[in-house]
Design a protein around this motif. Structure first.
Motif, PDB file in Angstrom:
ATOM      1  N   ILE A   1      35.646  61.944  72.087  1.00  0.00           N
ATOM      2  CA  ILE A   1      34.918  61.662  71.182  1.00  0.00           C
ATOM      3  C   ILE A   1      34.269  62.837  70.890  1.00  0.00           C
ATOM      4  O   ILE A   1      34.031  63.158  69.644  1.00  0.00           O
ATOM      5  N   THR A   2      34.075  63.932  70.953  1.00  0.00           N
ATOM      6  CA  THR A   2      34.342  65.427  70.823  1.00  0.00           C
ATOM      7  C   THR A   2      35.153  65.484  69.019  1.00  0.00           C
ATOM      8  O   THR A   2      34.942  66.342  68.525  1.00  0.00           O
ATOM      9  N   HIS A   3      36.718  64.987  69.512  1.00  0.00           N
ATOM     10  CA  HIS A   3      37.570  65.470  68.675  1.00  0.00           C
ATOM     11  C   HIS A   3      36.839  65.400  67.210  1.00  0.00           C
ATOM     12  O   HIS A   3      37.023  65.757  65.884  1.00  0.00           O
ATOM     13  N   LEU A   4      36.497  63.712  67.433  1.00  0.00           N
ATOM     14  CA  LEU A   4      36.299  63.035  66.034  1.00  0.00           C
ATOM     15  C   LEU A   4      34.792  63.348  65.345  1.00  0.00           C
ATOM     16  O   LEU A   4      34.800  63.835  64.178  1.00  0.00           O
ATOM     17  N   PHE A   5      33.628  63.878  66.438  1.00  0.00           N
ATOM     18  CA  PHE A   5      32.705  64.445  66.072  1.00  0.00           C
ATOM     19  C   PHE A   5      33.257  66.037  65.050  1.00  0.00           C
ATOM     20  O   PHE A   5      32.208  65.635  64.148  1.00  0.00           O
ATOM     21  N   LEU A   6      33.351  67.119  65.553  1.00  0.00           N
ATOM     22  CA  LEU A   6      33.905  68.335  65.027  1.00  0.00           C
ATOM     23  C   LEU A   6      34.284  67.346  64.084  1.00  0.00           C
ATOM     24  O   LEU A   6      34.461  68.004  62.853  1.00  0.00           O
ATOM     25  N   GLU A   7      35.645  66.996  63.632  1.00  0.00           N
ATOM     26  CA  GLU A   7      36.319  66.515  62.533  1.00  0.00           C
ATOM     27  C   GLU A   7      35.319  66.595  61.422  1.00  0.00           C
ATOM     28  O   GLU A   7      35.859  66.080  60.092  1.00  0.00           O
ATOM     29  N   LEU A   8      34.606  65.075  61.970  1.00  0.00           N
ATOM     30  CA  LEU A   8      33.350  64.242  60.818  1.00  0.00           C
ATOM     31  C   LEU A   8      32.248  64.455  60.296  1.00  0.00           C
ATOM     32  O   LEU A   8      31.745  65.492  59.478  1.00  0.00           O
ATOM     33  N   LEU A   9      31.747  66.841  61.168  1.00  0.00           N
ATOM     34  CA  LEU A   9      31.002  67.416  60.440  1.00  0.00           C
ATOM     35  C   LEU A   9      31.821  68.462  59.702  1.00  0.00           C
ATOM     36  O   LEU A   9      30.831  68.807  58.506  1.00  0.00           O
ATOM     37  N   GLU A  10      33.264  69.104  60.238  1.00  0.00           N
ATOM     38  CA  GLU A  10      33.654  69.385  59.349  1.00  0.00           C
ATOM     39  C   GLU A  10      34.305  69.004  57.763  1.00  0.00           C
ATOM     40  O   GLU A  10      34.698  69.705  57.217  1.00  0.00           O
ATOM     41  N   ARG A  11      34.748  67.326  57.740  1.00  0.00           N
ATOM     42  CA  ARG A  11      34.716  66.934  56.174  1.00  0.00           C
ATOM     43  C   ARG A  11      33.947  67.052  55.804  1.00  0.00           C
ATOM     44  O   ARG A  11      34.494  66.893  54.610  1.00  0.00           O
ATOM     45  N   GLN A  12      32.525  67.231  55.751  1.00  0.00           N
ATOM     46  CA  GLN A  12      31.648  67.888  55.004  1.00  0.00           C
ATOM     47  C   GLN A  12      31.686  68.891  54.054  1.00  0.00           C
ATOM     48  O   GLN A  12      30.594  69.271  53.136  1.00  0.00           O
ATOM     49  N   PHE A  13      32.776  69.728  54.940  1.00  0.00           N
ATOM     50  CA  PHE A  13      32.752  71.005  53.760  1.00  0.00           C
ATOM     51  C   PHE A  13      33.685  71.469  53.538  1.00  0.00           C
ATOM     52  O   PHE A  13      34.808  70.338  54.467  1.00  0.00           O
ATOM     53  N   PRO A  14      33.658  72.484  52.994  1.00  0.00           N
ATOM     54  CA  PRO A  14      33.150  73.201  51.907  1.00  0.00           C
ATOM     55  C   PRO A  14      32.599  72.704  51.069  1.00  0.00           C
ATOM     56  O   PRO A  14      32.888  72.347  50.590  1.00  0.00           O
ATOM     57  N   ILE A  15      31.044  73.014  50.813  1.00  0.00           N
ATOM     58  CA  ILE A  15      30.263  72.395  49.356  1.00  0.00           C
ATOM     59  C   ILE A  15      30.476  73.344  48.652  1.00  0.00           C
ATOM     60  O   ILE A  15      30.365  74.996  48.464  1.00  0.00           O
TER      61      ILE A  15
END
Length: 297
Positions: free
Chosen positions: A188-202
């Motif tokens: 679940i942590t891996h999925l969370f970090l992947e979802l967070l990082e998918r929003q970047f770079p701006i």
């Protein structure tokens, strides 16, 4: 973002004909070719290709929101998401680098899964003289294979890139999280970090991140927010909010230093409703205003 074609055009005044062919692109160079007397200055920018560089000589690397000093020699990994530039301190400049597109490894795994290419890792590995010679030999093998007419030379070149990857990864001590047996918290942590990082770079002032709170991430992952918080705390030893804040701050510092966007535009891109909310967020975590931070660069 500098494209692979622009890299060749600016540094060598030519673009290889097969640069975007079906098997992906790979090439290897000596540092002398890149920073010779007629070379253009290296600007701080994101690239649309991966790069692994062996640097010999004192150097300062401006990477994301960090500045890293290399005292003697190092291996440096860069990916298409994170901007960087080199600042040579010594007159002595030597080494190698190889460039390749993600499609070069299309059937050989995802390069972003390797820690050296992850955005929250500083991918610089200082080398001893003995390690320098090991890495130098890998690059020389690359040059030899690239110049050969062996039918399967690109398979060999992929293996040599993986050899560099694993050489660096073995230099880094295994983290506490990596030693733990795979479990639900890790997943679940891996999925969370992947979802967070998918929003970047701006990369555009009109771009806006979608998720900023633990509850928003939990909703996307279809788990209760308390479950997400426990998992992230167990694996990273940080709260979910702390992880999110660190990543927002990292991107905020990049945008303040390396764009001309005003504070309101940066605030919008990072998901803040008002510029004053972003100002308060930045000041709380950095002990200074965004404009003061920008003026320090």
């Amino acid at each position: 973002m500098q494209s692979l074609e622009e890299f060749y055009q600016s540094k060598f005044d030519r673009v290889p004909e097969n640069i975007r062919n079906g098997v992906g692109h790979f090439n290897v160079f000596t540092i002398d070719e890149y920073i010779g007397k007629n070379a253009n200055p290296v600007v701080y920018s994101r690239k649309d290709y991966f790069k692994i560089t062996l640097i010999v000589g004192r150097n300062r690397i401006h990477y994301a929101d960090k500045v890293i000093d290399i005292q003697k020699q190092a291996l440096f990994f860069t990916n298409p998401q994170i901007p960087y530039k080199f600042e040579w301190i010594d007159d002595h400049k030597a080494g190698f680098f190889c460039v390749f597109t993600p499609s070069f490894f299309h059937h050989f795994g995802n390069l972003n899964d390797y820690e050296v290419f992850k955005p929250d890792v500083t991918p610089v590995f200082e080398l001893t003289d003995e390690q320098l010679e090991d890495v130098r030999q890998i690059y020389k093998k690359m040059q030899t294979e690239l110049a050969s007419d062996y039918a399967h030379k690109y398979d060999l070149l992929r293996n040599l890139v993986f050899e560099l990857l694993h050489y660096a990864l073995k230099m880094k001590p295994t983290s506490k999280a990596e030693k733990q047996q795979a479990n639900a918290s890790q997943r679940i942590t891996h999925l969370f970090l992947e979802l967070l990082e998918r929003q970047f770079p701006i990369e555009d002032a009109r771009q806006r991140i979608n998720f900023r709170s633990p509850s928003e991430f939990a909703g996307q992952l279809s788990v209760h927010v308390n479950h997400l918080n426990r998992a992230v705390k167990e694996i990273t030893e940080k709260t979910t909010s702390e992880v999110i804040v660190e990543r927002l701050l990292q991107e905020a510092k990049i945008l303040l230093r390396h764009t001309e966007w005003n504070v309101a535009e940066i605030a919008y891109s990072l998901g803040f409703k008002e510029a004053t909310h972003f100002n308060n967020f930045f000041k709380k975590n950095m002990r200074m205003t965004p404009m003061r931070f920008r003026a320090m660069d």
